[in-house]
Design a protein around this motif. Structure first.
Motif, PDB file in Angstrom:
ATOM      1  N   VAL A 314       0.955  -1.146   0.210  1.00  0.00           N
ATOM      2  CA  VAL A 314       0.059   0.017   0.059  1.00  0.00           C
ATOM      3  C   VAL A 314       0.736   1.185   0.085  1.00  0.00           C
ATOM      4  O   VAL A 314       1.853   1.272   0.855  1.00  0.00           O
ATOM      5  CB  VAL A 314      -0.850   0.084   1.330  1.00  0.00           C
ATOM      6  N   ASP A 315       0.534   2.167  -0.884  1.00  0.00           N
ATOM      7  CA  ASP A 315       1.263   3.328  -0.652  1.00  0.00           C
ATOM      8  C   ASP A 315       0.430   4.631  -0.114  1.00  0.00           C
ATOM      9  O   ASP A 315      -0.720   4.491  -0.213  1.00  0.00           O
ATOM     10  CB  ASP A 315       1.424   3.846  -2.408  1.00  0.00           C
ATOM     11  N   THR A 316       1.222   5.611   0.466  1.00  0.00           N
ATOM     12  CA  THR A 316       0.490   6.533   0.977  1.00  0.00           C
ATOM     13  C   THR A 316      -0.337   7.337   0.033  1.00  0.00           C
ATOM     14  O   THR A 316      -1.469   8.074   0.577  1.00  0.00           O
ATOM     15  CB  THR A 316       1.618   7.581   1.898  1.00  0.00           C
ATOM     16  N   PHE A 317       0.185   7.327  -1.294  1.00  0.00           N
ATOM     17  CA  PHE A 317      -0.818   8.108  -2.152  1.00  0.00           C
ATOM     18  C   PHE A 317      -1.931   7.460  -2.865  1.00  0.00           C
ATOM     19  O   PHE A 317      -2.673   7.881  -3.544  1.00  0.00           O
ATOM     20  CB  PHE A 317       0.101   8.394  -3.207  1.00  0.00           C
ATOM     21  N   ASP A 318      -2.207   6.154  -2.477  1.00  0.00           N
ATOM     22  CA  ASP A 318      -3.298   5.257  -2.974  1.00  0.00           C
ATOM     23  C   ASP A 318      -4.602   5.864  -2.299  1.00  0.00           C
ATOM     24  O   ASP A 318      -4.395   6.296  -1.321  1.00  0.00           O
ATOM     25  CB  ASP A 318      -2.994   3.941  -2.486  1.00  0.00           C
ATOM     26  N   ASP A 319      -5.651   5.656  -2.979  1.00  0.00           N
ATOM     27  CA  ASP A 319      -6.991   5.937  -2.708  1.00  0.00           C
ATOM     28  C   ASP A 319      -7.361   5.381  -1.297  1.00  0.00           C
ATOM     29  O   ASP A 319      -8.071   5.821  -0.512  1.00  0.00           O
ATOM     30  CB  ASP A 319      -7.904   5.814  -3.627  1.00  0.00           C
ATOM     31  N   ILE A 320      -6.873   4.223  -1.051  1.00  0.00           N
ATOM     32  CA  ILE A 320      -7.435   3.483   0.089  1.00  0.00           C
ATOM     33  C   ILE A 320      -6.555   3.612   1.156  1.00  0.00           C
ATOM     34  O   ILE A 320      -6.867   3.145   2.697  1.00  0.00           O
ATOM     35  CB  ILE A 320      -7.283   1.747  -0.501  1.00  0.00           C
ATOM     36  N   ALA A 321      -5.454   4.352   1.486  1.00  0.00           N
ATOM     37  CA  ALA A 321      -4.361   4.592   2.335  1.00  0.00           C
ATOM     38  C   ALA A 321      -5.166   5.288   3.559  1.00  0.00           C
ATOM     39  O   ALA A 321      -4.667   5.077   4.452  1.00  0.00           O
ATOM     40  CB  ALA A 321      -3.230   5.715   1.835  1.00  0.00           C
ATOM     41  N   GLU A 322      -6.293   5.976   3.494  1.00  0.00           N
ATOM     42  CA  GLU A 322      -6.861   6.749   4.465  1.00  0.00           C
ATOM     43  C   GLU A 322      -7.978   5.672   4.997  1.00  0.00           C
ATOM     44  O   GLU A 322      -8.324   5.902   6.153  1.00  0.00           O
ATOM     45  CB  GLU A 322      -7.507   7.818   4.072  1.00  0.00           C
ATOM     46  N   ASP A 323      -8.210   4.576   4.519  1.00  0.00           N
ATOM     47  CA  ASP A 323      -9.269   3.736   5.031  1.00  0.00           C
ATOM     48  C   ASP A 323      -8.695   2.505   5.594  1.00  0.00           C
ATOM     49  O   ASP A 323      -8.047   1.426   4.681  1.00  0.00           O
ATOM     50  CB  ASP A 323     -10.300   3.320   3.805  1.00  0.00           C
ATOM     51  N   PRO A 324      -8.506   2.336   6.961  1.00  0.00           N
ATOM     52  CA  PRO A 324      -7.876   1.334   7.538  1.00  0.00           C
ATOM     53  C   PRO A 324      -8.467  -0.201   7.092  1.00  0.00           C
ATOM     54  O   PRO A 324      -7.613  -1.163   7.013  1.00  0.00           O
ATOM     55  CB  PRO A 324      -8.042   1.485   8.910  1.00  0.00           C
TER      56      PRO A 324
END
Length: 765
Positions: A314-324
């Motif tokens: 997972v990359d911090t830039f991915d859309d899912i990065a904010e969804d644990p």
């Protein structure tokens, strides 16, 4: 945008299963250990990992693990001096000796101390002892308590203690003085080797300790020490705290609107870890993600596995990065031990360089907010980095990229965990980890299961006074740590509590109004807390406020003998509660505290909370039983609600009611099984007034107050011989129990009117 960089590194040990001998064996079977046991990952075949284990208080010497090599020989074992050792054995743990103790005396003075030994310390006249006056040598090779020091109060800084196994040199404790530590031969220095007395009267750097290669950290210590440091990273100071003196905020991050913390998680997948332990690593990371997500800080996650080369999950830039939840889902699907193939070395340098490259990429896309982004790295590993060069080279690049100067050290935290291997390099881990005063960033665990246990106890909210709905859900937590908002109500004439309630602020308890129908004299009631050591006789109630529209006899003329609409009551406590490990308010929907916990924008409304918490057709929820266990129900909403409430006619009081909505108004939530294979718990008499709550990312929100039900599973009052808990009866065939709760969304006007001085509410719509 404000972002935070956090890096975590984990080192894992080996726990394997022995395979039976067969014709494919290539290495000798004569590899037992004196006084201990051994496990094999793949029998005696090439590539198999052998792991030695010893009883508590001892350790495998000279190595914990060996590999069956391609030449048919086990990897050699050597003593610390380099001498070849042919027979492994279990040796007794030792704690390092106290080398010096200024301005006082101590004893006994020995070259090493066995497990169970005691050291006593005493200061000369005119000096005060700070730290532990008595220390015990623990089975993990460490002293309990804290290093003692004798201080006369004359210096700019308090005298700095010399840890066991170390010698000090340099100045005293005046402003600008420097003190350096050096560990005795055979011990590694962990923490900072040099400390400076700062203008603030504090010593710079992380606490120094001298560690033997075989010593390790206990899960309970890691949970407390790692959790204390990480809590500093995650605790958010709200925008309304500008008046608070800076020194009282400690190292708490002040994050602006729209800012983020970046957390980077790195798990070792090298050959010596084994697939079984790698899976435990993954599970440990899932626990950490859940824990971090429960805080109010907006977080972006990055996840890597690494061996000879890193793999980005997972990359911090991915859309899912904010969804644990989505991050964990992708970890389960894409993070595999086999992905590293035969590239099975341990290259921590490249793992950290992958983080560095990700940071560069993110900075390029977010240049304006980058300087305010905070970062944390958590690294897990099972041994020393055996390829790629020193990992310190990568951390120096990261520090330079983030401009981690003296006034920006809080923008980066690197935590390193070594797990279960004598080859774990204390010096190498310490070189990578952050060094901050009063905190610990490097740990060594006995095995991967101890790591998992430690992570379960991380971020215990005992010191977080301003966060609602937090609980300790680890396997070792007591019931009152798991639901610290739960209280009991008892009348002075009764032998045991007859109702329950929930702490919603430091001064208010919410319960059911019908609890007081038999004894209406409020002053004779007591609020009973789980922690009876603090309030042995219970807490007196200052005043009680029943809902103004509650009237159990309101519909007698219509043939409805008992009517429980608006069945809620507020109890104001005589003394405000002190938030602690076993005492914390639950989150009340439509308040600013709940809004932060749900990570909603400041413009969110009460309707937004209702949609979030009760949006499903069948909402999973819980209540606390008479035996203080969490019970599971499904709140029926939308199309499921009419069928749920229609079964209220099963109660004998309402069997002849033609229109059940006359009894079950819109203010009631409904739960109960329909015999379709889904098991739901029913409420017992005596559990009235308790909280019906839902969970969102390890935070708990009360949505209802237990009022009444059609079936009492505890009516017979029998108890299990095995557990001592009440035996909850199953309903009879054809019976469909129903329980009803007053929805807090339907009594908002009343709550806001009486609680405005204690809680801050958000707009209704």
């Amino acid at each position: 945008m404000l972002l935070c960089l956090c890096t975590f590194i984990l080192w894992a040990g080996v726990t394997t299963q022995e395979s039976p001998l067969d014709s494919a064996q290539t290495c000798s079977t004569q590899v037992s250990i004196q006084g201990g046991t051994m496990l094999l990952s793949d029998g005696y075949r090439q590539g198999s990992i052998l792991t030695y284990s010893c009883p508590d208080g001892s350790y495998p010497y000279p190595a914990r693990s060996r590999m069956c090599q391609a030449d048919g020989n086990w990897s050699p074992m050597r003593s610390p001096s380099g001498r070849l050792v042919t027979q492994a054995s279990c040796r007794d743990m030792r704690c390092p000796p106290q080398q010096t103790f200024e301005n006082g005396f101590y004893g006994p003075r020995l070259s090493a101390h066995r497990v169970g030994s005691v050291l006593n310390f005493e200061c000369f006249d005119g000096y005060q002892l700070h730290g532990s006056a008595q220390r015990h040598c623990l089975p993990n090779g460490r002293w309990n308590g804290t290093s003692p020091v004798c201080d006369d109060g004359a210096g700019h800084c308090r005298s700095l203690p010399t840890p066991p196994g170390a010698l000090s040199s340099g100045g005293r404790n005046r402003l600008g003085d420097r003190i350096s530590f050096q560990c005795m031969k055979g011990l590694d220095l962990v923490g900072s080797s040099q400390h400076v007395c700062t203008p603030e009267g504090e010593w710079s750097g992380a606490e120094t300790s001298c560690r033997a290669p075989y010593s390790y950290d206990r899960a309970e210590d890691v949970g407390a020490e790692f959790g204390a440091s990480l809590t500093n990273v995650l605790s958010v100071v709200s925008s309304g705290t500008d008046h608070v003196p800076a020194q009282s905020l400690g190292r708490r991050l002040i994050l602006s609107q729209g800012s983020f913390l970046h957390v980077y998680l790195l798990a070792d997948a090298s050959h010596s870890v084994t697939k079984e332990n790698f899976e435990i690593f993954k599970n440990s990371l899932e626990i950490i993600i859940d824990r971090i997500a429960s805080f109010e800080v907006p977080v972006r996650f990055a996840v890597f596995s690494y061996a000879s080369q890193p793999k980005k999950i997972v990359d911090t830039f991915d859309d899912i990065a904010e969804d644990p939840d989505l991050v964990i889902e992708k970890m389960k699907d894409k993070m595999k031990y086999e992905d590293h193939g035969n590239a099975t070395g341990t290259n921590i340098q490249q793992a950290l360089m992958a983080v560095y490259r990700m940071m560069i990429s993110h900075r390029a896309s977010n240049d304006k907010g980058w300087d305010q982004t905070r970062h944390a790295i958590i690294l897990l590993t099972d041994g020393k980095s055996n390829m790629g060069g020193s990992p310190r080279n990568a951390t120096l690049r990261i520090e330079d990229l983030l401009n981690v100067a003296a006034n920006r050290k809080d923008y980066l935290d690197i935590y390193v965990f070594g797990v279960g291997n004598l080859d774990v390099d204390w010096d190498g881990m310490n070189e990578v980890a952050s060094k901050k005063a009063g905190e610990k960033h490097v740990f060594k665990m006995k095995d991967s299961m101890e790591l998992k246990k430690a992570f379960e106890d991380v971020l215990d909210p005992r010191d977080l006074k301003d966060l609602c709905g937090m609980a300790n859900n680890s396997a070792s937590a007591s019931w009152d740590q798991q639901q610290p908002w739960h209280i009991m109500l008892q009348h002075t004439t009764q032998g045991e509590p007859s109702c329950r309630g929930v702490l919603i602020s430091k001064t208010w308890v919410l319960t059911a109004a019908h609890c007081f129908s038999k004894f209406n004299d409020t002053l004779s009631w007591r609020v009973i807390l789980a922690d009876k050591t603090a309030y042995k006789t219970g807490l007196p109630i200052k005043r009680r406020i029943d809902h103004g529209l509650y009237n159990v006899r309101a519909k007698v003329a219509q043939g409805i003998e008992e009517f429980y609409d608006y069945d809620v009551s507020l109890l104001e406590l005589d003394v405000p509660m002190q938030v602690a490990q076993k005492l914390r308010p639950i989150c009340l929907p439509c308040t600013t505290g709940a809004n932060k916990a749900l990570k909603k924008p400041e413009t969110a409304t009460c309707k937004d909370h209702e949609l979030d918490l009760l949006s499903f057709e069948k909402v999973p929820a819980q209540f606390v039983s008479l035996d203080n266990e969490r019970m599971n129900v499904l709140i029926k909403t939308k199309k499921s609600r009419p069928k749920c409430i229609s079964a209220a006619v099963q109660h004998k009081l309402y069997s002849k009611v033609a229109n059940i909505s006359e009894v079950v108004t819109d203010r009631f939530l409904c739960s109960g099984g329909d015999g379709n294979g889904v098991v739901e718990d029913a409420v017992c008499k005596g559990e009235s007034g308790g909280s019906l709550f839902v969970e969102r990312r390890a935070r708990y929100f009360q949505v209802g107050v237990i009022s009444w039900g059609t079936f009492d599973p505890c009516e017979k009052k029998g108890k299990s011989m095995e557990t001592g808990h009440r035996i909850r009866e199953a309903p009879k065939r054809g019976q469909k129990p129903r329980d009803f709760y007053i929805s807090l969304f339907q009594v908002q006007d009343w709550l806001r009117h009486h609680l405005a001085g204690s809680l801050r509410f958000i707009p209704l719509q």
